[in-house]
Design a protein around this motif. Sequence first.
Motif, mmCIF file in Angstrom:
data_model
loop_
_atom_site.group_PDB
_atom_site.id
_atom_site.type_symbol
_atom_site.label_atom_id
_atom_site.label_comp_id
_atom_site.label_asym_id
_atom_site.label_seq_id
_atom_site.Cartn_x
_atom_site.Cartn_y
_atom_site.Cartn_z
ATOM 1 N N GLU A 81 0.721 -1.169 0.051
ATOM 2 C CA GLU A 81 -0.037 0.109 0.085
ATOM 3 C C GLU A 81 1.023 1.152 0.144
ATOM 4 O O GLU A 81 0.451 2.043 -0.859
ATOM 5 C CB GLU A 81 -0.895 -0.032 1.099
ATOM 6 C CG GLU A 81 -1.912 1.289 1.381
ATOM 7 C CD GLU A 81 -2.648 1.498 0.173
ATOM 8 O OE1 GLU A 81 -2.963 2.696 -0.105
ATOM 9 O OE2 GLU A 81 -3.064 0.517 -0.290
ATOM 10 N N VAL A 82 1.951 1.308 0.913
ATOM 11 C CA VAL A 82 2.829 2.607 1.013
ATOM 12 C C VAL A 82 3.527 2.747 -0.409
ATOM 13 O O VAL A 82 3.692 3.596 -0.864
ATOM 14 C CB VAL A 82 3.686 2.433 2.132
ATOM 15 C CG1 VAL A 82 4.621 3.589 2.281
ATOM 16 C CG2 VAL A 82 2.762 2.648 3.434
ATOM 17 N N LYS A 83 4.136 1.681 -0.941
ATOM 18 C CA LYS A 83 4.848 1.535 -1.941
ATOM 19 C C LYS A 83 4.265 1.823 -3.324
ATOM 20 O O LYS A 83 4.661 2.694 -3.967
ATOM 21 C CB LYS A 83 5.868 0.515 -2.166
ATOM 22 C CG LYS A 83 7.039 0.315 -3.026
ATOM 23 C CD LYS A 83 7.865 -0.680 -2.607
ATOM 24 C CE LYS A 83 9.212 -0.383 -3.668
ATOM 25 N NZ LYS A 83 10.349 -1.247 -3.120
ATOM 26 N N TYR A 84 3.059 1.145 -3.430
ATOM 27 C CA TYR A 84 2.264 1.048 -4.845
ATOM 28 C C TYR A 84 1.044 1.581 -4.807
ATOM 29 O O TYR A 84 0.642 2.168 -5.904
ATOM 30 C CB TYR A 84 2.269 -0.200 -5.624
ATOM 31 C CG TYR A 84 3.747 -0.910 -5.440
ATOM 32 C CD1 TYR A 84 4.786 -0.587 -6.528
ATOM 33 C CD2 TYR A 84 4.104 -2.015 -4.806
ATOM 34 C CE1 TYR A 84 5.897 -1.210 -6.605
ATOM 35 C CE2 TYR A 84 5.176 -2.653 -4.707
ATOM 36 C CZ TYR A 84 6.280 -2.043 -5.713
ATOM 37 O OH TYR A 84 7.300 -2.681 -5.853
ATOM 38 N N GLN A 85 0.549 1.809 -3.926
ATOM 39 C CA GLN A 85 -0.859 2.345 -3.787
ATOM 40 C C GLN A 85 -1.911 1.892 -4.679
ATOM 41 O O GLN A 85 -2.568 2.576 -5.445
ATOM 42 C CB GLN A 85 -0.850 3.883 -3.792
ATOM 43 C CG GLN A 85 -0.155 4.639 -2.642
ATOM 44 C CD GLN A 85 -0.020 6.219 -2.877
ATOM 45 O OE1 GLN A 85 -0.313 6.786 -4.002
ATOM 46 N NE2 GLN A 85 0.525 6.690 -1.638
ATOM 47 N N TYR A 88 -8.316 -1.036 -4.263
ATOM 48 C CA TYR A 88 -8.662 -1.817 -3.280
ATOM 49 C C TYR A 88 -9.013 -3.318 -3.915
ATOM 50 O O TYR A 88 -8.727 -4.438 -3.211
ATOM 51 C CB TYR A 88 -9.980 -1.279 -2.526
ATOM 52 C CG TYR A 88 -9.735 -0.022 -1.667
ATOM 53 C CD1 TYR A 88 -8.620 -0.179 -0.740
ATOM 54 C CD2 TYR A 88 -10.452 1.087 -1.782
ATOM 55 C CE1 TYR A 88 -8.351 0.957 0.168
ATOM 56 C CE2 TYR A 88 -10.097 2.100 -1.023
ATOM 57 C CZ TYR A 88 -9.087 2.103 -0.131
ATOM 58 O OH TYR A 88 -8.845 3.094 0.626
ATOM 59 N N HIS A 91 -5.933 -5.302 -3.771
ATOM 60 C CA HIS A 91 -5.700 -5.672 -2.306
ATOM 61 C C HIS A 91 -6.611 -7.073 -2.108
ATOM 62 O O HIS A 91 -5.737 -7.981 -1.672
ATOM 63 C CB HIS A 91 -5.965 -4.826 -1.328
ATOM 64 C CG HIS A 91 -4.884 -3.645 -1.267
ATOM 65 N ND1 HIS A 91 -3.718 -3.983 -0.691
ATOM 66 C CD2 HIS A 91 -4.933 -2.416 -1.402
ATOM 67 C CE1 HIS A 91 -3.109 -2.919 -0.381
ATOM 68 N NE2 HIS A 91 -3.598 -1.770 -1.160
#
Length: 133
Positions: A81-85, A88, A91
């Motif tokens: 999530e932090v690196k690629y965003q 949903y 995910h």
Amino acid sequence: MNDTAGPSEPETTVLQSALRGLACKCPRCGQGKLYAGFLTLAPSCDRCGLDYAFIDTGDGPAIFIIMLAGGIVVACALIVEVKYQPPYWLHAVLWLPLILATTLLPLRAMKSLLIALQFHHKAAPGRLVDRAK
């Protein structure tokens, strides 16, 4: 609580008991099958005849697996999530198979490991001791 090894049988080490557990084998002889199904225990060992009625792992295996799998999946999800965003839906596609793999695959071995360690340490239900004397 359980049938212990006879006087003629050598005492097993904790490592031997743990390896028998991870292999899903009988905790006494290490050769018979422990399970009749995926998580359904056999009634007794088909080799040495050990009655598996004493076995009660409760929720221990599931708790260990949930804690380990939760840490792995949450750490991976946060990094992605932090690196690629990603969106949903991605995910869900990524983490659902990982959750299933990290919880269901090791559950059988963890349950049999706890059974083997219970047998090795001759675990029994707690009893009150009268100390009023």
